[in-house]
Enzyme design. Sequence first.
Site, PDB file in Angstrom:
ATOM      1  N   ASP A  49      -3.251  -3.569  -9.040  1.00  0.00           N
ATOM      2  CA  ASP A  49      -2.920  -4.121  -7.729  1.00  0.00           C
ATOM      3  C   ASP A  49      -2.375  -5.528  -7.896  1.00  0.00           C
ATOM      4  O   ASP A  49      -2.682  -6.208  -8.891  1.00  0.00           O
ATOM      5  CB  ASP A  49      -4.163  -4.141  -6.829  1.00  0.00           C
ATOM      6  CG  ASP A  49      -3.822  -4.150  -5.353  1.00  0.00           C
ATOM      7  OD1 ASP A  49      -3.860  -3.069  -4.729  1.00  0.00           O
ATOM      8  OD2 ASP A  49      -3.496  -5.229  -4.825  1.00  0.00           O
ATOM      9  N   ASP A  65       2.388  -6.029 -10.876  1.00  0.00           N
ATOM     10  CA  ASP A  65       3.459  -6.021  -9.883  1.00  0.00           C
ATOM     11  C   ASP A  65       4.355  -4.833 -10.215  1.00  0.00           C
ATOM     12  O   ASP A  65       5.038  -4.840 -11.242  1.00  0.00           O
ATOM     13  CB  ASP A  65       4.241  -7.332  -9.958  1.00  0.00           C
ATOM     14  CG  ASP A  65       5.402  -7.398  -8.975  1.00  0.00           C
ATOM     15  OD1 ASP A  65       5.700  -6.378  -8.304  1.00  0.00           O
ATOM     16  OD2 ASP A  65       6.047  -8.464  -8.902  1.00  0.00           O
ATOM     17  N   VAL A  66       4.329  -3.800  -9.363  1.00  0.00           N
ATOM     18  CA  VAL A  66       5.058  -2.572  -9.695  1.00  0.00           C
ATOM     19  C   VAL A  66       6.574  -2.755  -9.658  1.00  0.00           C
ATOM     20  O   VAL A  66       7.310  -1.855 -10.052  1.00  0.00           O
ATOM     21  CB  VAL A  66       4.649  -1.385  -8.788  1.00  0.00           C
ATOM     22  CG1 VAL A  66       3.181  -1.036  -8.983  1.00  0.00           C
ATOM     23  CG2 VAL A  66       4.980  -1.659  -7.327  1.00  0.00           C
ATOM     24  N   ASN A  92      -0.014   5.104  -5.849  1.00  0.00           N
ATOM     25  CA  ASN A  92      -0.305   4.870  -4.436  1.00  0.00           C
ATOM     26  C   ASN A  92       0.314   3.581  -3.899  1.00  0.00           C
ATOM     27  O   ASN A  92       0.465   3.447  -2.679  1.00  0.00           O
ATOM     28  CB  ASN A  92      -1.827   4.827  -4.238  1.00  0.00           C
ATOM     29  CG  ASN A  92      -2.208   4.451  -2.827  1.00  0.00           C
ATOM     30  OD1 ASN A  92      -2.136   5.253  -1.906  1.00  0.00           O
ATOM     31  ND2 ASN A  92      -2.612   3.198  -2.637  1.00  0.00           N
ATOM     32  N   TYR A 157      11.782   3.304   5.492  1.00  0.00           N
ATOM     33  CA  TYR A 157      10.524   3.829   4.960  1.00  0.00           C
ATOM     34  C   TYR A 157      10.645   5.326   4.679  1.00  0.00           C
ATOM     35  O   TYR A 157      10.227   5.815   3.620  1.00  0.00           O
ATOM     36  CB  TYR A 157       9.399   3.560   5.952  1.00  0.00           C
ATOM     37  CG  TYR A 157       8.043   4.029   5.483  1.00  0.00           C
ATOM     38  CD1 TYR A 157       7.370   3.344   4.466  1.00  0.00           C
ATOM     39  CD2 TYR A 157       7.426   5.137   6.043  1.00  0.00           C
ATOM     40  CE1 TYR A 157       6.133   3.764   4.034  1.00  0.00           C
ATOM     41  CE2 TYR A 157       6.188   5.564   5.614  1.00  0.00           C
ATOM     42  CZ  TYR A 157       5.535   4.870   4.605  1.00  0.00           C
ATOM     43  OH  TYR A 157       4.304   5.289   4.170  1.00  0.00           O
ATOM     44  N   LYS A 161      10.232   7.350   1.048  1.00  0.00           N
ATOM     45  CA  LYS A 161       9.237   8.395   0.825  1.00  0.00           C
ATOM     46  C   LYS A 161       9.884   9.762   0.602  1.00  0.00           C
ATOM     47  O   LYS A 161       9.346  10.599  -0.130  1.00  0.00           O
ATOM     48  CB  LYS A 161       8.253   8.439   1.989  1.00  0.00           C
ATOM     49  CG  LYS A 161       7.351   7.212   2.071  1.00  0.00           C
ATOM     50  CD  LYS A 161       6.509   7.048   0.812  1.00  0.00           C
ATOM     51  CE  LYS A 161       5.492   5.919   0.928  1.00  0.00           C
ATOM     52  NZ  LYS A 161       4.614   5.829  -0.259  1.00  0.00           N
ATOM     53  N   THR A 192      -5.388   2.263   8.201  1.00  0.00           N
ATOM     54  CA  THR A 192      -5.503   1.343   7.069  1.00  0.00           C
ATOM     55  C   THR A 192      -5.252  -0.090   7.536  1.00  0.00           C
ATOM     56  O   THR A 192      -4.791  -0.314   8.654  1.00  0.00           O
ATOM     57  CB  THR A 192      -4.459   1.689   5.988  1.00  0.00           C
ATOM     58  OG1 THR A 192      -3.147   1.536   6.548  1.00  0.00           O
ATOM     59  CG2 THR A 192      -4.644   3.111   5.461  1.00  0.00           C
TER      60      THR A 192
END
Length: 263
Positions: A49, A65-66, A92, A157, A161, A192
Amino acid sequence: MTDFHDSEGHRAGQDFDGLKALVTGGASGIGRAAAGLLAARGARVAVLDLDPSSVDEPLTGHRADVTDDASVRAAVAAAVADLGGLDILVNNAGIGARGTVEDNDDAEWHRVLDVNLLGVVRTTRAALPHLRESAHAAVVNTCSVAAAAGLPQRALYSASKGAVLALTLAMAADHVGEGIRVNCVNPGTVDTPWVGRLLDAAPDPAAERAALEARQPTGRLVTAAEAAGAIAYLASPLSGSTTGTVLAVDGGMQGLRPRPAVR
């Protein structure tokens, strides 16, 4: 009652005994729920994360950091060293975006795709050499109902996805011969912290929540625990014949067309 075991002796309820899992974006929301559930069912779990400071035992946290390949590779290597191997990867980490196709500039398109799509690519790429050594290798990508249903104000978005869904199927085909299963979960609107921030920013948060709840046939938001349950199902050795599957956890949002109540 006799406990159910698979062909290699994994018992339902503790089906992750001895397995090692890595969850990106695992410090909050769906990722935190998934990491906790995998650990409760016997796995050793590491979380990647941007801010892993809230991650506590039995989980271990690693900063990553992705959007940065070097950061991802270093974090995956450190996590695998801590765990002593890798059997399960849960991709995720992700961010949201609002607006129609004309509302976000090129920089925002690049930013969201960099996290939501290329983040999956980078983490999986770093994890594959370790997954190939596992007898129970599984990758689960957190996708979205937005990949399969047209939602207003979600063009960017949804595109990100939709790409994750297509990538999931391609990865499943590429790696099935190596014994690596790849699936994804399509949650509906999940309760969330990110959704909470969207609601707080709305002119009428109560009305906005009511609208989000009403578009799911169950009449409520999906819980993070429900999304985590689907991730665990797909990751489990008990699902050893499940690959290339898209599992909807959306309260019927994408597939059902219930009749409206008659007043």
